[in-house]
Design a protein around this motif. Structure first.
Motif, PDB file in Angstrom:
ATOM      1  N   GLY A  85      11.925  38.556 -48.283  1.00  0.00           N
ATOM      2  CA  GLY A  85      11.962  38.392 -49.745  1.00  0.00           C
ATOM      3  C   GLY A  85      12.812  37.209 -50.141  1.00  0.00           C
ATOM      4  N   ASN A  86      13.911  37.004 -49.417  1.00  0.00           N
ATOM      5  CA  ASN A  86      14.795  35.877 -49.708  1.00  0.00           C
ATOM      6  C   ASN A  86      14.143  34.544 -49.351  1.00  0.00           C
ATOM      7  N   ILE A  87      13.602  34.431 -48.130  1.00  0.00           N
ATOM      8  CA  ILE A  87      12.997  33.169 -47.709  1.00  0.00           C
ATOM      9  C   ILE A  87      11.745  32.857 -48.524  1.00  0.00           C
ATOM     10  N   SER A  88      11.112  33.893 -49.071  1.00  0.00           N
ATOM     11  CA  SER A  88       9.941  33.688 -49.929  1.00  0.00           C
ATOM     12  C   SER A  88      10.311  32.918 -51.198  1.00  0.00           C
ATOM     13  N   LYS A  89      11.559  33.065 -51.639  1.00  0.00           N
ATOM     14  CA  LYS A  89      12.027  32.304 -52.809  1.00  0.00           C
ATOM     15  C   LYS A  89      12.034  30.807 -52.491  1.00  0.00           C
ATOM     16  N   PHE A  90      12.447  30.495 -51.266  1.00  0.00           N
ATOM     17  CA  PHE A  90      12.456  29.094 -50.816  1.00  0.00           C
ATOM     18  C   PHE A  90      11.030  28.544 -50.783  1.00  0.00           C
ATOM     19  N   TYR A  91      10.129  29.304 -50.170  1.00  0.00           N
ATOM     20  CA  TYR A  91       8.731  28.873 -50.087  1.00  0.00           C
ATOM     21  C   TYR A  91       8.086  28.781 -51.472  1.00  0.00           C
ATOM     22  N   ALA A  92       8.411  29.738 -52.323  1.00  0.00           N
ATOM     23  CA  ALA A  92       7.870  29.714 -53.691  1.00  0.00           C
ATOM     24  C   ALA A  92       8.357  28.474 -54.427  1.00  0.00           C
ATOM     25  N   GLY A  93       9.616  28.093 -54.178  1.00  0.00           N
ATOM     26  CA  GLY A  93      10.161  26.866 -54.768  1.00  0.00           C
ATOM     27  C   GLY A  93       9.378  25.640 -54.325  1.00  0.00           C
ATOM     28  N   ILE A  94       9.004  25.601 -53.041  1.00  0.00           N
ATOM     29  CA  ILE A  94       8.194  24.496 -52.514  1.00  0.00           C
ATOM     30  C   ILE A  94       6.818  24.487 -53.177  1.00  0.00           C
ATOM     31  N   CYS A  95       6.212  25.674 -53.289  1.00  0.00           N
ATOM     32  CA  CYS A  95       4.878  25.784 -53.903  1.00  0.00           C
ATOM     33  C   CYS A  95       4.892  25.304 -55.350  1.00  0.00           C
ATOM     34  N   TYR A  96       5.853  25.771 -56.109  1.00  0.00           N
ATOM     35  CA  TYR A  96       5.941  25.344 -57.513  1.00  0.00           C
ATOM     36  C   TYR A  96       6.152  23.839 -57.613  1.00  0.00           C
ATOM     37  N   TYR A  97       6.946  23.299 -56.692  1.00  0.00           N
ATOM     38  CA  TYR A  97       7.170  21.849 -56.693  1.00  0.00           C
ATOM     39  C   TYR A  97       5.861  21.101 -56.452  1.00  0.00           C
ATOM     40  N   LYS A  98       5.103  21.560 -55.468  1.00  0.00           N
ATOM     41  CA  LYS A  98       3.830  20.925 -55.136  1.00  0.00           C
ATOM     42  C   LYS A  98       2.820  21.036 -56.280  1.00  0.00           C
ATOM     43  N   LEU A  99       2.955  22.098 -57.069  1.00  0.00           N
ATOM     44  CA  LEU A  99       2.064  22.293 -58.222  1.00  0.00           C
ATOM     45  C   LEU A  99       2.556  21.539 -59.459  1.00  0.00           C
ATOM     46  N   GLY A 100       3.735  20.925 -59.349  1.00  0.00           N
ATOM     47  CA  GLY A 100       4.286  20.170 -60.482  1.00  0.00           C
ATOM     48  C   GLY A 100       4.956  21.035 -61.525  1.00  0.00           C
ATOM     49  N   SER A 111      17.789  30.645 -56.703  1.00  0.00           N
ATOM     50  CA  SER A 111      17.927  32.072 -56.383  1.00  0.00           C
ATOM     51  C   SER A 111      17.880  32.337 -54.879  1.00  0.00           C
ATOM     52  N   PHE A 112      17.448  31.337 -54.106  1.00  0.00           N
ATOM     53  CA  PHE A 112      17.368  31.470 -52.653  1.00  0.00           C
ATOM     54  C   PHE A 112      18.759  31.381 -52.043  1.00  0.00           C
ATOM     55  N   SER A 113      19.091  32.361 -51.207  1.00  0.00           N
ATOM     56  CA  SER A 113      20.399  32.399 -50.562  1.00  0.00           C
ATOM     57  C   SER A 113      20.281  31.841 -49.146  1.00  0.00           C
ATOM     58  N   ALA A 114      20.812  30.644 -48.940  1.00  0.00           N
ATOM     59  CA  ALA A 114      20.699  29.975 -47.637  1.00  0.00           C
ATOM     60  C   ALA A 114      21.981  30.116 -46.837  1.00  0.00           C
ATOM     61  N   LYS A 115      21.883  30.640 -45.615  1.00  0.00           N
ATOM     62  CA  LYS A 115      23.048  30.746 -44.735  1.00  0.00           C
ATOM     63  C   LYS A 115      23.080  29.576 -43.756  1.00  0.00           C
ATOM     64  N   ASP A 116      21.907  29.101 -43.370  1.00  0.00           N
ATOM     65  CA  ASP A 116      21.821  27.956 -42.474  1.00  0.00           C
ATOM     66  C   ASP A 116      22.147  26.671 -43.241  1.00  0.00           C
ATOM     67  N   ASP A 117      22.985  25.829 -42.666  1.00  0.00           N
ATOM     68  CA  ASP A 117      23.442  24.613 -43.353  1.00  0.00           C
ATOM     69  C   ASP A 117      22.300  23.653 -43.677  1.00  0.00           C
ATOM     70  N   ILE A 118      21.360  23.508 -42.741  1.00  0.00           N
ATOM     71  CA  ILE A 118      20.240  22.593 -42.958  1.00  0.00           C
ATOM     72  C   ILE A 118      19.378  23.086 -44.117  1.00  0.00           C
ATOM     73  N   LEU A 119      19.080  24.390 -44.121  1.00  0.00           N
ATOM     74  CA  LEU A 119      18.294  24.962 -45.220  1.00  0.00           C
ATOM     75  C   LEU A 119      19.026  24.842 -46.546  1.00  0.00           C
ATOM     76  N   PHE A 120      20.338  25.048 -46.504  1.00  0.00           N
ATOM     77  CA  PHE A 120      21.160  24.909 -47.709  1.00  0.00           C
ATOM     78  C   PHE A 120      21.035  23.485 -48.258  1.00  0.00           C
ATOM     79  N   SER A 121      21.091  22.522 -47.358  1.00  0.00           N
ATOM     80  CA  SER A 121      20.977  21.120 -47.740  1.00  0.00           C
ATOM     81  C   SER A 121      19.595  20.823 -48.327  1.00  0.00           C
ATOM     82  N   ILE A 122      18.548  21.329 -47.667  1.00  0.00           N
ATOM     83  CA  ILE A 122      17.172  21.103 -48.135  1.00  0.00           C
ATOM     84  C   ILE A 122      16.950  21.761 -49.498  1.00  0.00           C
TER      85      ILE A 122
END
Length: 208
Positions: A85-100, A111-122
């Motif tokens: 559910g958490n990582i889906s927020k990240f993917y949903a963010g990408i989808c919305y971006y691609k849709l403009g 709303s996405f909670s990133a623990k990994d530093d690279i994901l946090f940065s992205i």
């Protein structure tokens, strides 16, 4: 003697209650949450497949199409407290971006909670990109610098310094742009766009 027995009965009852509570929590975590996680992860794989195929609307399932899968938005709604559910927020963010749909992209990424530093940065980088697309360059710059500084690394740090440098360049803030470009040149010599960095520095030097 009776009072002493009562005291032991109370203590014994408290211990039994505590043990039952601990086992109840363990049972909940092992069976209920684990079951939810498995179901959510299965749904996540379907949505990821659509995203990898470029089927953005199907991956997001914004319209809640009556087909046998949830999509990223459905996973967020049905399994909000799972990792999927958490990582889906990240993917949903990408989808919305691609849709403009940039405001929704920002909302999801925040709303996405990133623990990994690279994901946090992205995550911060995508928010910066969304603000840039919305022509809010000042906020874009803030998030690019945040993205670069999450944790110094060879991958995301020079990339987001580069984006911030280009944005400053197009805003005609040449000194700030040059500072960031020279930082990349000095600290990250193996950066993918090294030649572009050199060209921009040369251009700015001629301009100044």
């Amino acid at each position: 003697m009776v009072k002493s027995n009562k005291k032991y009965v109370i203590i014994y009852s408290c211990i039994i209650t505590a043990i039952a509570l601990v086992f109840g929590i363990l049972y909940y975590e092992k069976f209920f949450i684990h079951s939810y996680e498995k179901k959510a992860l299965l749904e996540l794989t379907y949505a990821q497949q659509y995203l990898s195929q470029g089927e953005i609307n199907k991956a997001l399932n914004k319209k809640k199409t009556k087909i046998n899968y949830l999509g990223f938005l459905g996973i967020i709604s049905k399994y909000p407290f799972t990792k999927a559910g958490n990582i889906s927020k990240f993917y949903a963010g990408i989808c919305y971006y691609k849709l403009g749909i940039y405001k929704e992209s920002i909302k999801m990424m925040e709303s996405f909670s990133a623990k990994d530093d690279i994901l946090f940065s992205i995550k911060y980088g995508f928010i910066g990109d969304a603000f840039s697309q919305m022509q809010d360059k000042e906020k874009a710059l803030i998030y690019y610098i945040k993205a670069a500084k999450v944790k110094e690394n060879e991958l995301t740090t020079p990339l987001y310094y580069y984006k911030a440098a280009l944005l400053n360049f197009y805003m005609k803030r040449y000194k700030k742009s040059k500072y960031l470009l020279e930082k990349i040149e000095m600290d990250y010599p193996s950066f993918l766009y090294k030649r572009n960095v050199e060209k921009y520095i040369m251009f700015i030097n001629n301009k100044l």
